[in-house]
Design an enzyme around this catalytic site. Structure first.
Site, PDB file in Angstrom:
ATOM      1  N   ASP A   1      35.929  52.616  29.110  1.00  7.93           N
ATOM      2  CA  ASP A   1      36.238  51.337  28.474  1.00  7.93           C
ATOM      3  C   ASP A   1      37.706  50.958  28.628  1.00  7.93           C
ATOM      4  O   ASP A   1      38.073  49.794  28.482  1.00  7.93           O
ATOM      5  CB  ASP A   1      35.870  51.406  26.984  1.00  7.93           C
ATOM      6  N   ARG A   2      38.567  51.950  28.922  1.00  4.26           N
ATOM      7  CA  ARG A   2      39.999  51.676  29.087  1.00  4.26           C
ATOM      8  C   ARG A   2      40.310  51.033  30.431  1.00  4.26           C
ATOM      9  O   ARG A   2      41.390  50.471  30.605  1.00  4.26           O
ATOM     10  CB  ARG A   2      40.805  52.978  28.948  1.00  4.26           C
TER      11      ARG A   2
ATOM     12  N   LEU B   1      36.396  43.250  22.066  1.00  5.83           N
ATOM     13  CA  LEU B   1      36.871  42.014  22.702  1.00  5.83           C
ATOM     14  C   LEU B   1      37.598  42.254  24.018  1.00  5.83           C
ATOM     15  O   LEU B   1      38.135  41.320  24.607  1.00  5.83           O
ATOM     16  CB  LEU B   1      37.808  41.267  21.739  1.00  5.83           C
ATOM     17  N   ARG B   2      37.618  43.506  24.477  1.00  6.87           N
ATOM     18  CA  ARG B   2      38.318  43.776  25.736  1.00  6.87           C
ATOM     19  C   ARG B   2      37.680  43.017  26.892  1.00  6.87           C
ATOM     20  O   ARG B   2      38.370  42.572  27.804  1.00  6.87           O
ATOM     21  CB  ARG B   2      38.309  45.280  26.033  1.00  6.87           C
ATOM     22  N   GLY B   3      36.360  42.903  26.893  1.00  6.63           N
ATOM     23  CA  GLY B   3      35.676  42.184  27.968  1.00  6.63           C
ATOM     24  C   GLY B   3      36.122  40.736  28.056  1.00  6.63           C
ATOM     25  O   GLY B   3      36.376  40.209  29.155  1.00  6.63           O
TER      26      GLY B   3
END
Length: 423
Positions: A280-281, A361-363
């Protein structure tokens, strides 16, 4: 890359090398703003003399270079010329998705890096390492171990920060962005930094020796076969990637220094899965497949044979291609801040993420950044739906929840949802 960028590959990949062997780093003084407060203190690269009966410590950076003399500059140039030649980025055939993800991260490092997964022998490591020739120059404080940015307090080591707050004039130089390889067998001390035992024994001082994370600050950290990386090193990367700082606790000393880097990883999914926390990073995810077209395979083999036979002549044949691509990257980096994306498009991006049940919310953030970087690469100041369609599978593919019964590729799921929302 022709279909992706809307121009021919030859037009994009036609250039000169980033820097000629005779070019010299330009050094100029940096005058800080007197009395400017740069926020909280962070500790990095320190040497602490131990004296009995005294509680005061004196801090200084260790293991840093001073300004290079002409003889040292000449030796450095000769050393660079004798290094192992790197395969030119412009000479890589196919693999447009991987190349585009790498270029977008160079244009906007805040995208957060790229994870490249694919079959063995598909040129993953070769492509990443060929990026070295295209990396732009950055401004750093001369002789600093952490590549401190003289304009950004969050990217400064402790000593540089203190000197600027005291109003001292620091020598500033331009240098190429660093690419640091993280070997699978590296120890935690080598990655994070450690206490200089030799200095402790000979001089009686506790001196911090910076590690790979210090060297990678404001640069690129590349991990080949990242899915085989030991868990304790994965934890270190997670901590640094999350905070932008590396904290070392050794021998009664607590040290923090800036560690903001573009994280690039590559691997073969058949050899093991990557921990979801680390996956995910990565800002983007590129899938690489084996080239099936016979003509393309022959061309790749011939090009590689030419390079192995005479690397210098092969690199010279791609000088103009490399230079044009470098100019395009430099132009895109300078115009990135002026690129805009309409509110309506932002809402639709977030709607795609929400309907795909993407956690966090990274996407949303990465898709917005990548679309703006692509628009800048194409020379436009406004993001179009086509830009979003190009980058959104790479930004969301690895963030979807895994369904063991699902046979369709996650990238296709993202594209289907994109056209459903944007239609």
């Amino acid at each position: 890359m022709a279909g992706i960028l809307g121009t021919s590959s030859s037009a994009i990949l036609r250039s000169r090398p980033l820097a000629s062997p005779n070019s010299k780093a330009s050094i100029r003084p940096f005058s800080p703003c007197p009395g400017q407060n740069h926020g909280r203190k962070f500790y990095g690269g320190i040497s602490m003399p131990v004296q009995k009966g005294k509680s005061q410590f004196q801090f200084s950076i260790s293991n840093v270079a001073t300004e290079l003399s002409p003889a040292q500059q000449q030796a450095q140039k000769l050393s660079k010329e004798s290094q192992r030649p790197v395969y030119p980025f412009a000479a890589i055939v196919g693999q447009d998705e991987m190349k585009l993800c790498l270029l977008l991260n160079v244009i906007d490092p805040k995208i957060g890096g790229v994870m490249i997964m694919g079959d063995r022998g598909t040129g993953k490591s070769t492509t990443v390492r060929s990026l070295v020739d295209l990396l732009p120059e950055i401004t750093v404080v001369a002789g600093d171990a952490f590549n401190s940015d003289p304009q950004d307090p969050e990217s400064m080591g402790m000593e540089v920060r203190e000197k600027i707050m005291q109003g001292e004039e620091l020598p500033v130089m331009t240098t190429k962005i660093n690419m640091v390889d993280l070997p699978l067998g590296a120890t935690e001390d080598r990655v994070c930094g450690t206490i200089d035992i030799e200095k402790a024994l000979t001089e009686g001082v506790k001196a911090f020796e910076p590690g790979l994370l210090a060297k990678a600050n404001r640069g690129i950290l590349y991990v080949d076969e990242v899915n085989l990386l030991d868990d304790h090193l994965v934890d270190v990367l997670l901590d640094s990637a999350a905070s932008g700082w590396n904290t070392v606790e050794r021998e009664g000393i607590s040290i923090s220094h800036p560690a903001r880097f573009i994280l690039i990883g590559s691997g073969n999914p058949e050899e093991g899965e990557l921990r979801p926390q680390l996956l995910d990073r990565f800002g983007m995810h590129a899938q690489v497949g084996t080239v099936r077209d016979a003509e393309l395979r022959v061309k790749i083999v011939e090009e590689r044979s030419r390079f192995d036979k005479n690397p210098k002549d092969f690199r010279e044949s791609y000088e103009s291609d490399q230079g044009k691509l470098q100019e395009q990257i430099t132009s895109a980096r300078s115009s990135l801040s002026s690129v805009e994306i309409d509110h309506e498009l932002r809402v639709k991006i977030s709607k795609v993420c929400a309907e795909l049940n993407v956690d966090g919310l990274r996407g949303d953030i990465v898709t917005n950044r990548a679309a703006k970087a692509l628009a800048a690469l194409k020379g436009r100041d406004k993001v179009t739906p086509e830009d979003i369609a190009t980058v959104i599978p790479n930004c969301l593919r690895h963030r979807l929840r895994k369904d063991p019964l699902e046979s369709i590729d996650s990238g296709l799921l993202v594209i289907e949802k994109f056209y459903e929302v944007f239609s």
